[in-house]
Write an enzyme that holds these catalytic residues in place. Structure first.
Site, PDB file in Angstrom:
ATOM      1  N   ARG A 180       3.267   3.122  23.330  1.00  0.00           N
ATOM      2  CA  ARG A 180       2.009   3.754  23.021  1.00  0.00           C
ATOM      3  C   ARG A 180       2.320   5.073  21.986  1.00  0.00           C
ATOM      4  NH1 ARG A 180       2.044   3.719  29.151  1.00  0.00           N
ATOM      5  NH2 ARG A 180       0.667   2.257  29.437  1.00  0.00           N
ATOM      6  N   LYS A 189      -5.056   5.081   8.366  1.00  0.00           N
ATOM      7  CA  LYS A 189      -5.687   3.701   8.769  1.00  0.00           C
ATOM      8  C   LYS A 189      -4.563   2.844   8.977  1.00  0.00           C
ATOM      9  CE  LYS A 189     -10.482   3.733   7.435  1.00  0.00           C
ATOM     10  NZ  LYS A 189     -11.540   3.235   6.828  1.00  0.00           N
ATOM     11  N   GLU A 207      -8.119  -0.010  -6.785  1.00  0.00           N
ATOM     12  CA  GLU A 207      -8.443   1.486  -5.618  1.00  0.00           C
ATOM     13  C   GLU A 207      -8.385   2.567  -6.414  1.00  0.00           C
ATOM     14  OE1 GLU A 207      -9.288   0.653  -2.616  1.00  0.00           O
ATOM     15  OE2 GLU A 207      -8.055  -0.857  -1.694  1.00  0.00           O
ATOM     16  N   LYS A 209      -8.085  10.886  -2.509  1.00  0.00           N
ATOM     17  CA  LYS A 209      -7.902  10.224  -0.955  1.00  0.00           C
ATOM     18  C   LYS A 209      -7.577  11.504   0.012  1.00  0.00           C
ATOM     19  CE  LYS A 209      -7.189   6.916   2.141  1.00  0.00           C
ATOM     20  NZ  LYS A 209      -7.327   5.580   2.261  1.00  0.00           N
ATOM     21  N   GLU A 236     -13.379   8.775   9.807  1.00  0.00           N
ATOM     22  CA  GLU A 236     -14.600   8.230   9.404  1.00  0.00           C
ATOM     23  C   GLU A 236     -16.015   8.291   9.851  1.00  0.00           C
ATOM     24  OE1 GLU A 236     -13.536   4.559   6.944  1.00  0.00           O
ATOM     25  OE2 GLU A 236     -15.463   3.582   7.414  1.00  0.00           O
ATOM     26  N   ARG A 258     -15.801   9.892   4.651  1.00  0.00           N
ATOM     27  CA  ARG A 258     -14.711   8.849   4.402  1.00  0.00           C
ATOM     28  C   ARG A 258     -15.209   7.520   4.177  1.00  0.00           C
ATOM     29  NH1 ARG A 258      -8.753   7.960   7.450  1.00  0.00           N
ATOM     30  NH2 ARG A 258      -8.372   6.175   6.204  1.00  0.00           N
ATOM     31  N   ASN A 275     -14.846   3.323   1.228  1.00  0.00           N
ATOM     32  CA  ASN A 275     -14.947   1.757   1.383  1.00  0.00           C
ATOM     33  C   ASN A 275     -15.733   1.108   0.390  1.00  0.00           C
ATOM     34  OD1 ASN A 275     -13.632   1.143   3.981  1.00  0.00           O
ATOM     35  ND2 ASN A 275     -15.047   2.510   4.872  1.00  0.00           N
ATOM     36  N   HIS A 284     -15.475  -2.638  -0.647  1.00  0.00           N
ATOM     37  CA  HIS A 284     -14.579  -3.337   0.432  1.00  0.00           C
ATOM     38  C   HIS A 284     -15.457  -4.166   1.358  1.00  0.00           C
ATOM     39  CE1 HIS A 284     -11.480  -0.691  -1.013  1.00  0.00           C
ATOM     40  NE2 HIS A 284     -10.762  -0.985   0.081  1.00  0.00           N
ATOM     41  N   HIS A 294     -13.467  -7.690   1.196  1.00  0.00           N
ATOM     42  CA  HIS A 294     -12.845  -7.953   2.629  1.00  0.00           C
ATOM     43  C   HIS A 294     -13.630  -9.352   3.032  1.00  0.00           C
ATOM     44  CE1 HIS A 294     -11.672  -3.726   4.366  1.00  0.00           C
ATOM     45  NE2 HIS A 294     -10.807  -4.282   3.278  1.00  0.00           N
ATOM     46  N   HIS A 311      -6.120  -8.287  -2.270  1.00  0.00           N
ATOM     47  CA  HIS A 311      -6.770  -7.078  -1.913  1.00  0.00           C
ATOM     48  C   HIS A 311      -7.484  -6.382  -2.981  1.00  0.00           C
ATOM     49  CE1 HIS A 311      -8.688  -4.261   0.620  1.00  0.00           C
ATOM     50  NE2 HIS A 311      -8.101  -3.154  -0.235  1.00  0.00           N
TER      51      HIS A 311
HETATM   52  P1  NAD Z   1       1.617  -5.712  -0.697  1.00  0.00           P
HETATM   53  O1  NAD Z   1       1.909  -4.766   0.519  1.00  0.00           O
HETATM   54  O2  NAD Z   1       1.462  -7.169  -0.213  1.00  0.00           O
HETATM   55  O3  NAD Z   1       2.711  -5.546  -1.844  1.00  0.00           O
HETATM   56  C1  NAD Z   1       2.473  -6.449  -2.946  1.00  0.00           C
HETATM   57  C2  NAD Z   1       3.714  -7.067  -3.369  1.00  0.00           C
HETATM   58  O4  NAD Z   1       4.504  -6.331  -4.021  1.00  0.00           O
HETATM   59  C3  NAD Z   1       4.538  -7.618  -2.347  1.00  0.00           C
HETATM   60  O5  NAD Z   1       5.144  -8.961  -2.485  1.00  0.00           O
HETATM   61  C4  NAD Z   1       5.778  -6.623  -2.388  1.00  0.00           C
HETATM   62  O6  NAD Z   1       6.969  -7.356  -1.783  1.00  0.00           O
HETATM   63  C5  NAD Z   1       6.166  -6.285  -3.745  1.00  0.00           C
HETATM   64  N1  NAD Z   1       6.379  -4.817  -3.933  1.00  0.00           N
HETATM   65  C6  NAD Z   1       6.189  -3.845  -3.049  1.00  0.00           C
HETATM   66  N2  NAD Z   1       6.793  -2.734  -3.548  1.00  0.00           N
HETATM   67  C7  NAD Z   1       7.299  -3.380  -4.924  1.00  0.00           C
HETATM   68  C8  NAD Z   1       8.224  -2.559  -5.913  1.00  0.00           C
HETATM   69  N3  NAD Z   1       8.280  -1.300  -5.665  1.00  0.00           N
HETATM   70  N4  NAD Z   1       8.772  -3.345  -6.849  1.00  0.00           N
HETATM   71  C9  NAD Z   1       8.218  -4.491  -7.103  1.00  0.00           C
HETATM   72  N5  NAD Z   1       7.642  -5.331  -5.649  1.00  0.00           N
HETATM   73  C10 NAD Z   1       7.149  -4.668  -4.932  1.00  0.00           C
HETATM   74  O7  NAD Z   1       0.179  -5.421  -1.355  1.00  0.00           O
HETATM   75  P2  NAD Z   1      -0.638  -4.011  -1.618  1.00  0.00           P
HETATM   76  O8  NAD Z   1      -1.504  -4.266  -2.611  1.00  0.00           O
HETATM   77  O9  NAD Z   1       0.521  -2.824  -1.671  1.00  0.00           O
HETATM   78  O10 NAD Z   1      -1.402  -3.615  -0.018  1.00  0.00           O
HETATM   79  C11 NAD Z   1      -2.456  -4.634   0.194  1.00  0.00           C
HETATM   80  C12 NAD Z   1      -2.749  -4.103   1.643  1.00  0.00           C
HETATM   81  O11 NAD Z   1      -3.152  -2.690   1.580  1.00  0.00           O
HETATM   82  C13 NAD Z   1      -3.953  -4.876   2.028  1.00  0.00           C
HETATM   83  O12 NAD Z   1      -3.607  -5.506   3.355  1.00  0.00           O
HETATM   84  C14 NAD Z   1      -5.049  -3.879   2.342  1.00  0.00           C
HETATM   85  O13 NAD Z   1      -5.786  -4.270   3.493  1.00  0.00           O
HETATM   86  C15 NAD Z   1      -4.251  -2.625   2.713  1.00  0.00           C
HETATM   87  N6  NAD Z   1      -4.786  -1.518   2.471  1.00  0.00           N
HETATM   88  C16 NAD Z   1      -4.982  -0.395   3.457  1.00  0.00           C
HETATM   89  C17 NAD Z   1      -5.514   0.624   3.143  1.00  0.00           C
HETATM   90  C18 NAD Z   1      -5.276   1.803   4.333  1.00  0.00           C
HETATM   91  O14 NAD Z   1      -6.145   2.970   4.356  1.00  0.00           O
HETATM   92  N7  NAD Z   1      -4.625   1.697   5.146  1.00  0.00           N
HETATM   93  C19 NAD Z   1      -6.121   0.874   1.956  1.00  0.00           C
HETATM   94  C20 NAD Z   1      -6.233   0.017   0.956  1.00  0.00           C
HETATM   95  C21 NAD Z   1      -5.409  -1.210   1.152  1.00  0.00           C
HETATM   96  N1  GLY Z   2      -9.181   2.481   2.212  1.00  0.00           N
HETATM   97  C1  GLY Z   2     -10.296   3.136   3.104  1.00  0.00           C
HETATM   98  C2  GLY Z   2      -9.803   4.317   3.770  1.00  0.00           C
HETATM   99  O1  GLY Z   2      -8.810   4.692   3.905  1.00  0.00           O
HETATM  100  O2  GLY Z   2     -10.966   4.899   4.254  1.00  0.00           O
END
Ligand code: NAD
Ligand code: GLY
Length: 367
Positions: free
Chosen positions: A123, A145, A187, A229, A239, A243, A247, A250, A254, A267
């Site tokens: 939890r 998120k 982003e 942000k 949101e 907030r 998006n 997105h 998405h 992404h």
């Molecule tokens: P990712 O986490 O897949 O990382 C991309 C690649 O980079 C991976 O293969 C990883 O191994 C590599 N990597 C990471 N750090 C590294 C470093 N310092 N040096 C070398 N390689 C490295 O991709 P991302 O673009 O970071 O994240 C995308 C995800 O984020 C999606 O799932 C998306 O939905 C999510 N997201 C979430 C939010 C939120 O508010 N929670 C906002 C935007 C995106």
């Molecule tokens: N990436 C959208 C949010 O964090 O609200």
């Protein structure tokens, strides 16, 4: 550098937390020691590529704790309930309990997955985000998120679960391949388009320094973008209003990621194409001029981001259908975020399906 000297901005939400900027990985342990007197066990969730680069540096500061490292394979498809279940099994084997603290070390995939794990394990257990991609540093690690995907839609199963801290070490970006930098820039350009025309100008004028990864210019960009942000999520953590602007791009992005089974479009690429589609729709609604749409497309292209995409197995109509699972929708009505010129955005509740379809047709062509 002492803890007091580290640069930080505060997310002032229901449970406030600091976002440290330019904080060495080795010093996280000292911070945890200063904050959590009862802490004994730490679970680092990461992937092997990131671990090889950074887990040793992180562990240097964690010697007084019992530390276990859990590895997740890389890739968006890992944001799944199956992986969550496997993480739970492994965590229990390591003796994880309610007093454990999870460190999410990696990009947005690790942050979202490990964050969701922390939110539901027994939890809810403590979470610290240690973002190592540009996307994670400027966006996903901030705001709480956390989620996994479902075949019907992206991030459909998730929670708002604020971390205890975000620990951003800019030096981790040195090893990031340029393709991953582009995902983060999508982003960050989104933040500029929503809230900061000056940052948009900055991207237009600093192309050469950013591509050369000039440290001071990068620091300025990451700081400015993450500050946007922090400001927005501090106003509206769950949101209910402003907030939603984050998006922008997105709803389109998405749908594209889901339509491509989270494989052939990242992404960041989805967001980039989504920003262009949203800009076209904004033009239809009289919120943007043709010249502004071109400015958006030009900036994204400058940084190697796609502004259109060839697709197989989907068409604009099926992508429109996929937008039905968007979390912003209300009572079946599509709610979209549209840019208003450069530096502002609005929530639009009156985009018709034919208008949205038209925007899709501007950015996808069927192979
Ligand atoms: P990712 O986490 O897949 O990382 C991309 C690649 O980079 C991976 O293969 C990883 O191994 C590599 N990597 C990471 N750090 C590294 C470093 N310092 N040096 C070398 N390689 C490295 O991709 P991302 O673009 O970071 O994240 C995308 C995800 O984020 C999606 O799932 C998306 O939905 C999510 N997201 C979430 C939010 C939120 O508010 N929670 C906002 C935007 C995106
Ligand atoms: N990436 C959208 C949010 O964090 O609200």
């Amino acid at each position: 550098m002492s803890l007091a000297e580290l640069q930080k901005i505060e997310v002032t939400a229901a449970k406030p937390y600091p976002v440290f900027l330019g904080a060495p990985l080795e010093e996280l342990g000292e911070y945890l020691h200063s904050q959590f007197k009862d802490l004994e066990h730490i679970l680092i969730i990461t992937n092997r590529a990131v671990a090889e680069l950074y887990v040793e540096r992180l562990q240097k500061g964690l010697r007084e704790y019992r530390v276990n490292v859990l590895f997740v394979p890389a890739g968006e498809t890992e944001k799944s309930l199956e992986r969550l279940s496997q993480l739970t099994t492994a965590a229990l084997r390591f003796g994880t309990d309610r007093h454990t603290l999870v460190i999410a070390l990696g990009g947005g995939v690790i942050g979202d997955l490990a964050g969701f794990f922390a939110s539901v394990f027994m939890r809810g257990i403590r979470l610290v985000q240690v973002p190592t991609t540009l996307l994670a540093q400027v966006d996903s690690s901030i705001g709480g998120k956390v989620a996994v995907n479902h075949p019907a839609g992206k991030n459909i199963i998730g929670a708002f679960y604020p971390p205890r801290a975000v620990w951003t070490d800019f030096t981790t970006l040195d090893s990031l391949p340029w393709g991953e930098v582009e995902n983060g820039l999508a982003e960050s350009i989104k933040h500029a388009l929503i809230a900061d025309s000056g940052l948009f100008d900055f991207f237009e004028t600093q192309e050469e320094s950013l591509k050369r990864r000039d440290p001071s210019i990068w620091r300025a960009m990451v700081t400015r973008s993450s500050t946007i942000k922090v400001k927005i999520v501090s106003q509206d953590e769950c949101e209910q209003g402003v907030r939603a602007l984050l998006n922008l791009g997105h709803s389109f992005g998405h749908a594209l990621e889901t339509g491509m089974n989270y494989r052939s479009v990242t992404h960041g690429q989805g967001v980039s194409i989504g920003l262009v589609a949203a800009a076209h729709l904004a033009k239809t609604k009289g919120l943007m001029t043709e010249a502004e749409v071109d400015r958006v497309k030009c900036l994204l292209s400058t940084y190697g981001l796609p502004t259109e995409i060839a697709i197989k197995g989907q068409d604009p109509q099926s992508l429109l259908q996929l937008m039905q699972a968007d979390k912003k929708n209300q009572g079946g009505r599509k709610i979209l975020i549209l840019p208003q010129g450069i530096g502002q955005a609005v929530i639009s509740k009156d985009c018709s399906d034919p208008e949205i379809l038209d925007a899709w047709k501007q950015v996808v062509y069927v192979e």
